[in-house]
Scaffold this motif. Sequence first.
Motif, mmCIF file in Angstrom:
data_model
loop_
_atom_site.group_PDB
_atom_site.id
_atom_site.type_symbol
_atom_site.label_atom_id
_atom_site.label_comp_id
_atom_site.label_asym_id
_atom_site.label_seq_id
_atom_site.Cartn_x
_atom_site.Cartn_y
_atom_site.Cartn_z
ATOM 1 N N ARG A 49 0.838 -1.207 0.000
ATOM 2 C CA ARG A 49 0.000 0.000 0.000
ATOM 3 C C ARG A 49 0.870 1.253 0.000
ATOM 4 N N SER A 50 1.995 1.180 0.658
ATOM 5 C CA SER A 50 2.879 2.323 0.770
ATOM 6 C C SER A 50 4.326 1.869 0.578
ATOM 7 N N PRO A 51 5.098 2.586 -0.243
ATOM 8 C CA PRO A 51 6.499 2.201 -0.433
ATOM 9 C C PRO A 51 7.379 2.587 0.757
ATOM 10 N N HIS A 52 6.814 3.311 1.714
ATOM 11 C CA HIS A 52 7.575 3.804 2.857
ATOM 12 C C HIS A 52 7.507 2.843 4.034
ATOM 13 N N ASN A 53 8.527 2.890 4.821
ATOM 14 C CA ASN A 53 8.501 2.248 6.132
ATOM 15 C C ASN A 53 7.571 3.102 6.983
ATOM 16 N N GLU A 54 6.536 2.521 7.532
ATOM 17 C CA GLU A 54 5.533 3.314 8.254
ATOM 18 C C GLU A 54 6.104 4.011 9.479
ATOM 19 N N ARG A 55 6.957 3.341 10.223
ATOM 20 C CA ARG A 55 7.563 3.958 11.408
ATOM 21 C C ARG A 55 8.482 5.116 10.986
ATOM 22 N N GLY A 56 9.239 4.911 9.917
ATOM 23 C CA GLY A 56 10.115 5.968 9.413
ATOM 24 C C GLY A 56 9.336 7.155 8.873
ATOM 25 N N TYR A 57 8.213 6.866 8.213
ATOM 26 C CA TYR A 57 7.371 7.937 7.681
ATOM 27 C C TYR A 57 6.800 8.782 8.817
ATOM 28 N N LYS A 58 6.378 8.107 9.871
ATOM 29 C CA LYS A 58 5.843 8.837 11.029
ATOM 30 C C LYS A 58 6.933 9.691 11.672
ATOM 31 N N LEU A 59 8.141 9.152 11.800
ATOM 32 C CA LEU A 59 9.257 9.918 12.355
ATOM 33 C C LEU A 59 9.545 11.145 11.496
ATOM 34 N N LEU A 60 9.539 10.961 10.187
ATOM 35 C CA LEU A 60 9.778 12.084 9.281
ATOM 36 C C LEU A 60 8.700 13.145 9.442
ATOM 37 N N THR A 61 7.450 12.726 9.421
ATOM 38 C CA THR A 61 6.357 13.698 9.401
ATOM 39 C C THR A 61 6.099 14.353 10.751
ATOM 40 N N THR A 62 6.493 13.707 11.835
ATOM 41 C CA THR A 62 6.228 14.292 13.151
ATOM 42 C C THR A 62 7.439 14.972 13.774
ATOM 43 N N THR A 63 8.632 14.519 13.441
ATOM 44 C CA THR A 63 9.824 15.020 14.123
ATOM 45 C C THR A 63 10.812 15.708 13.179
ATOM 46 N N LEU A 64 11.245 14.992 12.160
ATOM 47 C CA LEU A 64 12.316 15.519 11.303
ATOM 48 C C LEU A 64 11.868 16.752 10.523
ATOM 49 N N LEU A 65 10.654 16.716 9.987
ATOM 50 C CA LEU A 65 10.160 17.900 9.264
ATOM 51 C C LEU A 65 9.975 19.094 10.195
ATOM 52 N N ALA A 66 9.633 18.851 11.432
ATOM 53 C CA ALA A 66 9.493 19.957 12.392
ATOM 54 C C ALA A 66 10.829 20.668 12.578
ATOM 55 N N HIS A 67 11.906 19.912 12.622
ATOM 56 C CA HIS A 67 13.226 20.535 12.749
ATOM 57 C C HIS A 67 13.590 21.301 11.473
ATOM 58 N N LEU A 68 13.236 20.751 10.333
ATOM 59 C CA LEU A 68 13.490 21.478 9.077
ATOM 60 C C LEU A 68 12.637 22.740 9.000
ATOM 61 N N HIS A 69 11.433 22.705 9.530
ATOM 62 C CA HIS A 69 10.580 23.906 9.586
ATOM 63 C C HIS A 69 11.273 24.992 10.408
ATOM 64 N N THR A 70 11.895 24.608 11.500
ATOM 65 C CA THR A 70 12.617 25.573 12.336
ATOM 66 C C THR A 70 13.829 26.120 11.583
ATOM 67 N N LEU A 71 14.572 25.238 10.944
ATOM 68 C CA LEU A 71 15.803 25.653 10.268
ATOM 69 C C LEU A 71 15.532 26.526 9.042
ATOM 70 N N ILE A 72 14.386 26.358 8.407
ATOM 71 C CA ILE A 72 14.100 27.161 7.217
ATOM 72 C C ILE A 72 13.796 28.615 7.575
ATOM 73 N N THR A 73 13.576 28.891 8.845
ATOM 74 C CA THR A 73 13.361 30.276 9.281
ATOM 75 C C THR A 73 14.580 30.843 10.003
ATOM 76 N N ASP A 74 15.703 30.157 9.916
ATOM 77 C CA ASP A 74 16.936 30.591 10.569
ATOM 78 C C ASP A 74 17.368 31.951 10.030
ATOM 79 N N HIS A 75 18.091 32.708 10.840
ATOM 80 C CA HIS A 75 18.554 34.024 10.401
ATOM 81 C C HIS A 75 19.696 33.930 9.395
#
Length: 117
Positions: A49-75
């Motif tokens: 159904r999904s080519p992604h590892n479900e646990r890895g996808y959840k980690l990406l969408t809940t944690t890793l992207l949040a850090h990238l959201h912070t870094l994209i607004t860096d000074h």
Amino acid sequence: WSNATIQSLTSLLPPLVNDPESIIRQHLASQLLPLSLTCLYNSQKVTTRSPHNERGYKLLTTTLLAHLHTLITDHDVDVRRAASDSISVLALHISPEDVPSLILSIPIRLAAKKENT
């Protein structure tokens, strides 16, 4: 990868995201891409159904992207550029139904922030 490995890695991220040295934040932003891809495509628990590892996808969408959201607004422009590059590649690997909420929200938020300043 085990839960202990994930916990060890993710616990290191908040101090690095807030490191006073911009070069550390820049390298973190660029290294979150291979880390995210490794999490996504680890061979465990991949379904047809999904080519992604479900646990890895959840980690990406809940944690890793949040850090990238912070870094994209860096000074620092180089940190923002590295975060932007990582996010643009990750957008190709996110499920299409999740792109509006996870990826498109970033430029919309940035445009609104710019408009309010």
